[in-house]
Design an enzyme around this catalytic site. Sequence first.
Site, PDB file in Angstrom:
ATOM      1  N   GLU A 220       7.478   3.188   2.349  1.00 19.78           N
ATOM      2  CA  GLU A 220       6.491   2.352   1.882  1.00 19.78           C
ATOM      3  C   GLU A 220       6.136   2.510   1.017  1.00 19.78           C
ATOM      4  O   GLU A 220       4.661   2.298   1.753  1.00 19.78           O
ATOM      5  CB  GLU A 220       7.171   1.280   3.085  1.00 19.78           C
ATOM      6  CG  GLU A 220       7.969   1.342   4.172  1.00 19.78           C
ATOM      7  CD  GLU A 220       9.522   0.464   4.350  1.00 19.78           C
ATOM      8  OE1 GLU A 220       9.141  -0.419   2.635  1.00 19.78           O
ATOM      9  OE2 GLU A 220      10.800   0.640   4.184  1.00 19.78           O
ATOM     10  N   CYS A 254       0.914  -5.252   0.613  1.00 19.54           N
ATOM     11  CA  CYS A 254       1.920  -4.030  -0.748  1.00 19.54           C
ATOM     12  C   CYS A 254       2.083  -5.255  -1.793  1.00 19.54           C
ATOM     13  O   CYS A 254       2.144  -4.556  -2.481  1.00 19.54           O
ATOM     14  CB  CYS A 254       2.876  -3.551   0.375  1.00 19.54           C
ATOM     15  SG  CYS A 254       3.449  -3.933   1.317  1.00 19.54           S
TER      16      CYS A 254
HETATM   17  P1  NAD Z   1      -2.905   5.661   2.378  1.00 16.28           P
HETATM   18  O1  NAD Z   1      -1.717   6.121   1.921  1.00 16.28           O
HETATM   19  O2  NAD Z   1      -4.531   6.287   1.825  1.00 16.28           O
HETATM   20  O3  NAD Z   1      -2.479   6.279   3.909  1.00 16.28           O
HETATM   21  C1  NAD Z   1      -1.132   5.219   5.011  1.00 16.28           C
HETATM   22  C2  NAD Z   1      -1.302   6.649   5.937  1.00 16.28           C
HETATM   23  O4  NAD Z   1      -1.660   7.583   5.937  1.00 16.28           O
HETATM   24  C3  NAD Z   1      -2.913   6.310   7.213  1.00 16.28           C
HETATM   25  O5  NAD Z   1      -2.592   6.265   8.254  1.00 16.28           O
HETATM   26  C4  NAD Z   1      -3.887   7.424   6.505  1.00 16.28           C
HETATM   27  O6  NAD Z   1      -4.162   8.281   7.305  1.00 16.28           O
HETATM   28  C5  NAD Z   1      -2.234   8.503   6.167  1.00 16.28           C
HETATM   29  N1  NAD Z   1      -3.251   9.411   5.432  1.00 16.28           N
HETATM   30  C6  NAD Z   1      -4.248   8.975   4.365  1.00 16.28           C
HETATM   31  N2  NAD Z   1      -3.540  10.564   3.096  1.00 16.28           N
HETATM   32  C7  NAD Z   1      -3.191  11.582   4.140  1.00 16.28           C
HETATM   33  C8  NAD Z   1      -2.740  12.484   3.746  1.00 16.28           C
HETATM   34  N3  NAD Z   1      -2.951  13.429   2.971  1.00 16.28           N
HETATM   35  N4  NAD Z   1      -1.321  13.377   4.747  1.00 16.28           N
HETATM   36  C9  NAD Z   1      -0.951  13.044   5.473  1.00 16.28           C
HETATM   37  N5  NAD Z   1      -1.478  11.401   5.450  1.00 16.28           N
HETATM   38  C10 NAD Z   1      -2.415  10.886   4.574  1.00 16.28           C
HETATM   39  O7  NAD Z   1      -2.687   4.264   2.021  1.00 16.28           O
HETATM   40  P2  NAD Z   1      -3.979   2.674   2.456  1.00 16.28           P
HETATM   41  O8  NAD Z   1      -4.640   2.402   1.844  1.00 16.28           O
HETATM   42  O9  NAD Z   1      -4.273   2.780   4.221  1.00 16.28           O
HETATM   43  O10 NAD Z   1      -2.436   1.768   2.510  1.00 16.28           O
HETATM   44  C11 NAD Z   1      -2.368   1.404   1.082  1.00 16.28           C
HETATM   45  C12 NAD Z   1      -1.145   1.219   0.098  1.00 16.28           C
HETATM   46  O11 NAD Z   1      -0.390   0.886   1.140  1.00 16.28           O
HETATM   47  C13 NAD Z   1      -1.262   0.558  -0.536  1.00 16.28           C
HETATM   48  O12 NAD Z   1      -0.357   1.651  -1.722  1.00 16.28           O
HETATM   49  C14 NAD Z   1      -0.115  -0.476  -0.194  1.00 16.28           C
HETATM   50  O13 NAD Z   1       0.371  -0.587  -1.778  1.00 16.28           O
HETATM   51  C15 NAD Z   1       0.575   0.183   0.870  1.00 16.28           C
HETATM   52  N6  NAD Z   1       1.795  -0.718   1.483  1.00 16.28           N
HETATM   53  C16 NAD Z   1       3.034  -0.339   1.908  1.00 16.28           C
HETATM   54  C17 NAD Z   1       3.702  -1.130   2.447  1.00 16.28           C
HETATM   55  C18 NAD Z   1       5.114  -1.909   2.329  1.00 16.28           C
HETATM   56  O14 NAD Z   1       6.080  -2.130   3.236  1.00 16.28           O
HETATM   57  N7  NAD Z   1       5.662  -0.874   1.559  1.00 16.28           N
HETATM   58  C19 NAD Z   1       2.613  -1.563   3.258  1.00 16.28           C
HETATM   59  C20 NAD Z   1       1.342  -2.183   3.335  1.00 16.28           C
HETATM   60  C21 NAD Z   1       0.710  -1.421   2.536  1.00 16.28           C
END
Ligand code: NAD
Length: 476
Positions: A220, A254
């Site tokens: 997602e 998102c």
């Molecule tokens: P992110 O990718 O930085 O982090 C998401 C999760 O992954 C967190 O739990 C984080 O600890 C973990 N993480 C971070 N880096 C990682 C790595 N290298 N390896 C493994 N895990 C890792 O995202 P964010 O800043 O928390 O959220 C924002 C993003 O999420 C935006 O792009 C937004 O559009 C998207 N989003 C999508 C949806 C959807 O339903 N499609 C919903 C909410 C947010």
Amino acid sequence: MAAYLQSLEQLSALLAAQRKATDAQGRVGAEVRRARIQSVIDLLVDEHEALATAMEADFGGRHPGFSLMNDVLGALGSLKHARDHLAEWLPDQPRAAFAPYDQLGGEAWVQYQPKGTVGIIGTWNAPLFTLLSPLAGAFAAGNRAVLKPSEITPRTAEVLARAIDARFDPLELAVINGGVEVGQGFADQPFNHLVFTGSTAVGRDIMRRAAANLVPVTLELGGKSPVVIGRSADIGETARRLAIAKGTNGGQICISPDLVYVPVEQREAFIEAFCASYAALYPMVQGNGDLTAVVNQRHLERVEGCLEEAREMGVQIVRCPDVATPAEERRRPLSIVVNPPKLSRIMQEEIFGPALVLLSYSEVAHVVEEINQGERPLALYYFGHDSAEQQWVLDHTLSGGVTINDALMHAAMEDAPFGGVGASGMGHYHGREGFAEFSHARTVFKAPAYDPRGEWGMLAPYHPGFIDVMKSQITR
Ligand code: NAD
């Protein structure tokens, strides 16, 4: 073992124990599934105040009422829908056996089996919803689960983990907290399915890690969701609805409108109407408890960096409301960035904060062409009352979901799949599609007592006429 895991070693051991429990369990009845979902519902009902307080503190300003609406009620919606409908989704589905076995008493059906353990990695922007809404589908499908909340909202993660610890058998649900390293270690585990909500860049790495164990993934992700304002749209009402959507969670959603395409002759009217609507919602910035702050300094610098670059390029930026920004807070007015160059950062990166890009156009066909040149967005919005144009836009674009004449709304549909396509993700949750995503659809064929193949000359040693019989079946 406790349900609040303290290390990746504990996670590995728990997954082995959950695997054993899965192998021993046999059929997971509707009652068991409903009871697991109900425990999550009870957790939210009992802990909603503590969770909303934690979210307000984590964001440095997020209205508790908004947290209850977005995260608590949002997750409750998914959980209750799954609880109340899973009995319709569970039963084996009879399928037509192939000829001539269908005539001879052959039977076939599809059995929806739990996959085992589903790992769920959540984000900070909807720190409960991105964990507990997919969990509704995972539990409905009879799975066990382990959650990995975002470290950027640590208080919320801690309240959730303690509440899960107090209520759940770790063989059914567990949680591990931590940052990037824990996220990476989590994605390296041999889950039976992995749900990741987050950025497209991290999503790629998650999928690579999951591939090592052939773990199926639901991704997602995000992107730049476009808005097409047709010439038939009521510009004032469109601006009002977009101001509401863009103000939601300070733009940190998102499916937040990111690129807004407006007919060139309506650009100024849109800006004026949008700012008036936005100012009516948020007349002030400093200390305004209704306005969600940018979650942390890093994200604030990221958004402000994009705006600064556009300003240096000479791009027009309109601030709503146009007030000075307090350095000691991370609340900001909304910035409308008008017609920035294609190569600017704000045109390339997901904004995910209090800004939007306004692009004026002459021909809607060119707008669609431009949208299709970019990555497939998570959401697409069309405003207008020209049904032919509406259909044309729907038929010529591909996006995770669509709302017509408003924004964000389709994500609230519990009875329809939510998910992205291409760079905005893969797979779905919500409703029946979520149940199917987390189930293994196993085809079962039950052979009839009578086997006609020998009598019909279909078995070796082949009869000289066998090839002609086969050829006679090759028809158009
Ligand atoms: P992110 O990718 O930085 O982090 C998401 C999760 O992954 C967190 O739990 C984080 O600890 C973990 N993480 C971070 N880096 C990682 C790595 N290298 N390896 C493994 N895990 C890792 O995202 P964010 O800043 O928390 O959220 C924002 C993003 O999420 C935006 O792009 C937004 O559009 C998207 N989003 C999508 C949806 C959807 O339903 N499609 C919903 C909410 C947010």
